[in-house]
Design a protein around this motif. Structure first.
Motif, mmCIF file in Angstrom:
data_model
loop_
_atom_site.group_PDB
_atom_site.id
_atom_site.type_symbol
_atom_site.label_atom_id
_atom_site.label_comp_id
_atom_site.label_asym_id
_atom_site.label_seq_id
_atom_site.Cartn_x
_atom_site.Cartn_y
_atom_site.Cartn_z
ATOM 1 N N LEU A 1 42.433 14.205 12.074
ATOM 2 C CA LEU A 1 41.922 13.907 13.325
ATOM 3 C C LEU A 1 41.167 14.980 14.023
ATOM 4 O O LEU A 1 40.936 16.011 13.585
ATOM 5 C CB LEU A 1 43.175 13.496 14.524
ATOM 6 C CG LEU A 1 44.361 14.579 14.576
ATOM 7 C CD1 LEU A 1 43.879 15.645 15.370
ATOM 8 C CD2 LEU A 1 45.357 13.672 15.368
ATOM 9 N N HIS A 2 40.478 14.766 15.271
ATOM 10 C CA HIS A 2 39.656 15.620 15.809
ATOM 11 C C HIS A 2 40.403 16.028 17.270
ATOM 12 O O HIS A 2 41.032 15.312 17.845
ATOM 13 C CB HIS A 2 38.284 15.227 16.268
ATOM 14 C CG HIS A 2 37.356 14.904 15.180
ATOM 15 N ND1 HIS A 2 37.175 13.633 14.645
ATOM 16 C CD2 HIS A 2 36.341 15.541 14.355
ATOM 17 C CE1 HIS A 2 36.455 13.805 13.601
ATOM 18 N NE2 HIS A 2 35.810 14.979 13.658
ATOM 19 N N ARG B 1 49.438 17.373 20.109
ATOM 20 C CA ARG B 1 49.512 16.027 20.736
ATOM 21 C C ARG B 1 48.903 14.798 20.335
ATOM 22 O O ARG B 1 49.513 13.721 20.287
ATOM 23 C CB ARG B 1 49.245 16.479 22.176
ATOM 24 C CG ARG B 1 50.335 17.099 22.850
ATOM 25 C CD ARG B 1 50.046 18.149 24.048
ATOM 26 N NE ARG B 1 50.899 19.044 24.399
ATOM 27 C CZ ARG B 1 51.448 20.174 23.812
ATOM 28 N NH1 ARG B 1 50.840 20.339 22.733
ATOM 29 N NH2 ARG B 1 52.716 20.850 24.103
ATOM 30 N N HIS B 2 47.667 15.076 19.793
ATOM 31 C CA HIS B 2 47.094 14.048 19.336
ATOM 32 C C HIS B 2 47.647 13.343 18.220
ATOM 33 O O HIS B 2 47.858 12.331 17.691
ATOM 34 C CB HIS B 2 45.475 14.291 18.881
ATOM 35 C CG HIS B 2 44.706 14.246 19.943
ATOM 36 N ND1 HIS B 2 43.512 15.068 19.939
ATOM 37 C CD2 HIS B 2 44.683 13.870 21.200
ATOM 38 C CE1 HIS B 2 42.743 14.789 21.093
ATOM 39 N NE2 HIS B 2 43.528 14.299 22.039
ATOM 40 N N PRO C 1 40.250 19.279 20.763
ATOM 41 C CA PRO C 1 39.610 20.458 21.157
ATOM 42 C C PRO C 1 40.270 21.763 20.778
ATOM 43 O O PRO C 1 39.501 22.955 20.664
ATOM 44 C CB PRO C 1 39.613 20.136 22.810
ATOM 45 C CG PRO C 1 40.780 19.154 22.989
ATOM 46 C CD PRO C 1 41.008 18.494 21.807
ATOM 47 N N ASP D 1 26.046 21.125 26.396
ATOM 48 C CA ASP D 1 27.418 21.463 26.190
ATOM 49 C C ASP D 1 28.090 20.645 25.302
ATOM 50 O O ASP D 1 29.088 21.071 24.858
ATOM 51 C CB ASP D 1 28.101 21.544 27.651
ATOM 52 C CG ASP D 1 27.448 22.519 28.455
ATOM 53 O OD1 ASP D 1 27.460 23.800 28.213
ATOM 54 O OD2 ASP D 1 27.175 22.293 29.848
ATOM 55 N N TRP E 1 34.403 18.147 18.440
ATOM 56 C CA TRP E 1 35.772 18.639 18.260
ATOM 57 C C TRP E 1 35.804 19.123 16.854
ATOM 58 O O TRP E 1 35.474 18.097 15.740
ATOM 59 C CB TRP E 1 36.692 17.854 18.774
ATOM 60 C CG TRP E 1 36.893 17.777 20.370
ATOM 61 C CD1 TRP E 1 36.172 18.543 21.076
ATOM 62 C CD2 TRP E 1 37.693 16.771 21.100
ATOM 63 N NE1 TRP E 1 36.421 18.007 22.416
ATOM 64 C CE2 TRP E 1 37.554 16.672 22.195
ATOM 65 C CE3 TRP E 1 38.437 15.739 20.571
ATOM 66 C CZ2 TRP E 1 37.822 16.181 23.284
ATOM 67 C CZ3 TRP E 1 39.143 14.766 21.369
ATOM 68 C CH2 TRP E 1 38.788 15.049 22.778
ATOM 69 N N ARG F 1 50.888 13.605 17.481
ATOM 70 C CA ARG F 1 51.922 13.007 17.883
ATOM 71 C C ARG F 1 51.620 11.445 18.208
ATOM 72 O O ARG F 1 52.135 10.368 18.015
ATOM 73 C CB ARG F 1 52.516 13.450 18.962
ATOM 74 C CG ARG F 1 53.825 12.790 19.885
ATOM 75 C CD ARG F 1 53.320 12.110 20.887
ATOM 76 N NE ARG F 1 54.567 11.759 21.561
ATOM 77 C CZ ARG F 1 54.555 10.954 22.571
ATOM 78 N NH1 ARG F 1 53.379 10.011 22.707
ATOM 79 N NH2 ARG F 1 55.450 10.645 23.387
ATOM 80 N N ASP F 2 50.328 11.403 19.039
ATOM 81 C CA ASP F 2 50.040 9.920 19.451
ATOM 82 C C ASP F 2 49.586 8.995 18.292
ATOM 83 O O ASP F 2 49.690 7.952 18.513
ATOM 84 C CB ASP F 2 49.137 10.153 20.603
ATOM 85 C CG ASP F 2 49.534 10.655 21.695
ATOM 86 O OD1 ASP F 2 50.707 10.225 22.269
ATOM 87 O OD2 ASP F 2 48.911 11.378 22.818
ATOM 88 N N ALA G 1 46.812 23.072 20.335
ATOM 89 C CA ALA G 1 47.884 22.172 21.118
ATOM 90 C C ALA G 1 47.489 20.967 21.282
ATOM 91 O O ALA G 1 48.219 20.224 21.049
ATOM 92 C CB ALA G 1 47.859 23.228 22.553
ATOM 93 N N MET G 2 46.236 20.754 21.690
ATOM 94 C CA MET G 2 45.770 19.365 21.589
ATOM 95 C C MET G 2 45.874 18.628 20.454
ATOM 96 O O MET G 2 46.188 17.426 20.389
ATOM 97 C CB MET G 2 44.545 19.004 22.260
ATOM 98 C CG MET G 2 44.524 19.265 24.043
ATOM 99 S SD MET G 2 45.923 18.663 24.958
ATOM 100 C CE MET G 2 45.161 16.634 24.589
#
Lengths: 97, 305
Positions: free
Chosen positions: A29-30, A39-40, A32, A4, A8, A42-43, A35-36
């Motif tokens: 960046l990587h 957020r990534h 999934p 599985d 990303w 932003r971080d 939306a994430m």
């Protein structure tokens, strides 16, 4: 490692700074999903208070010019100095020129 | 060091430095805030209350910091470290407020020690003097474990801080207002990951459900009421966590419903003789955490950082 596990997708990140006029590419960046990715971004890219707005886009959604096309795309502009507005007086109260 | 340019840190102080592409504009969260304790408020109770909320943030921050370099991806590593730093910032303000409200709570250090009161409270108290909920101190597990822990923690803390913004203590009100913005992100981040893990693979879902079951017994303590909380809530200073229960349950049920995960059916972890984390009665995990967190500071009680 199970079957599985998948990589990303890669995203490109654009940030508009507090005093910036447009979004500037700051890195990638990587994530999934979209939306994430936001957020990534932003971080990872606004931790030092850099931004007021973020765009993210999947890298594979960008069509880029190839280095092989450099000459036909850009070389013809190299001798056309009259395309620069250096022959005009720019009024002092016109910003961001 | 080049004299023409001064210190490399000069640009961090002013907001208008051109040397940083995106500017700085750092803010002092308590700038211009009236720090006097309102009339009629019990100083000892206020200090104890600030320690409870501050210790929640401090201990949770320490556990999240342990994730540094161990998250599944670089992006999640940074996200967890950011969240830990947000909570550390809240802890600093709250411990400093506790010390200002009632200096008696600050452990004695050698004469002339430059260690500030907030550090003395963080590094020189023993486990029995910490007032954090036990959810914050539980040892770390896998990634699903930290997601569940952060979800349970941030849902409750956000609901609490939203109400605390109306505190008659202006410092607490400001700390709460700052924290609400931070916790809103923490909750969003944790809830998204909860949904992602629930809807991911069989293995991710199995780990999530296991972590939820393991941590659920600690959840009721987040919405339980300590006498100090009740007393300060009546005085308009604090918030009775029980008043957040309906909201907290509603949000958690929403996350459970969206992720198709059943609400766990496990009894709360009882305290000893009714004493829980808020009373200073902790699990063994806290002692180990404190030993690691405090060892350097305790070896140098007059050290300057």
């Amino acid at each position: 490692m199970s079957a599985d596990r998948r990589e990303w997708p890669l995203y490109e990140v654009f940030v508009r700074g507090k005093r910036g006029l447009n979004h500037v590419h700051v890195g990638s960046l990587h994530a999934p999903d979209d939306a994430m990715a936001l957020r990534h971004a932003r971080d990872v890219y606004t931790r030092r208070n850099e931004g007021v707005s973020i765009w993210v886009v999947r890298t594979d959604a960008i069509t880029a010019s190839s280095p092989d096309e450099k000459d036909p795309l850009f070389a013809p502009n190299g001798d056309k100095v009259y395309r620069h507005p250096t022959f005009y007086e720019i009024p002092e109260n016109v910003p961001h020129m | 060091m080049n004299d023409d340019h001064g210190s490399v840190f000069d640009g961090l102080i002013g907001g208008d430095s051109a040397q940083w592409a995106f500017g700085t504009d750092f803010e002092d969260p308590l700038a211009g805030v009236d720090t006097t304790v309102p009339d009629g408020v019990d100083h000892a109770e206020l200090a104890a209350y600030c320690l409870m909320l501050g210790d929640d943030a401090l201990i949770m921050s320490q556990r999240l910091s342990e994730w540094c370099s161990r998250a599944p991806d670089l992006e999640e590593d940074i996200a967890l470290a950011n969240i830990a730093l947000d909570l550390l910032g809240q802890a600093r303000l709250l411990l400093a407020r506790a010390a200002a409200a009632d200096p008696v709570v600050v452990p004695a250090l050698p004469e002339g020690s430059p260690v500030p009161a907030e550090d003395a409270l963080a590094f020189f108290r023993d486990a029995g003097q910490f007032g954090n909920v036990r959810l914050a101190e539980v040892a770390n597990g896998d990634f699903a474990h930290v997601i569940v822990r952060l979800l349970l923690f941030s849902v409750s803390r956000l609901a609490l801080l939203e109400r605390l913004r109306a505190s008659i203590d202006t410092v607490l009100a400001h700390v709460a207002a700052k924290g609400v913005k931070e916790l809103t992100y923490h909750r969003d981040w944790a809830a998204r990951w909860f949904l992602t893990l629930a809807g991911g693979t069989e293995e991710s879902r199995r780990r999530l459900v296991t972590a939820l079951g393991d941590l659920w017994p600690y959840q009721p303590e987040l919405v339980a009421t300590h006498p100090v909380e009740l007393s300060l809530a009546r005085a308009g200073v604090g918030v009775d966590p029980a008043t957040t229960r309906a909201e907290v349950d509603g949000i958690l049920d929403q996350v459970f419903a969206m992720s198709g995960v059943a609400r766990p059916d496990r009894p709360p972890l009882e305290g000893e003789g009714g004493r829980t984390g808020r009373h200073g009665t902790h699990t063994e995990a806290l002692s180990g955490l404190l030993a690691e967190m405090q060892v350097v500071a305790r070896a140098h009680p007059s050290g300057r950082w």
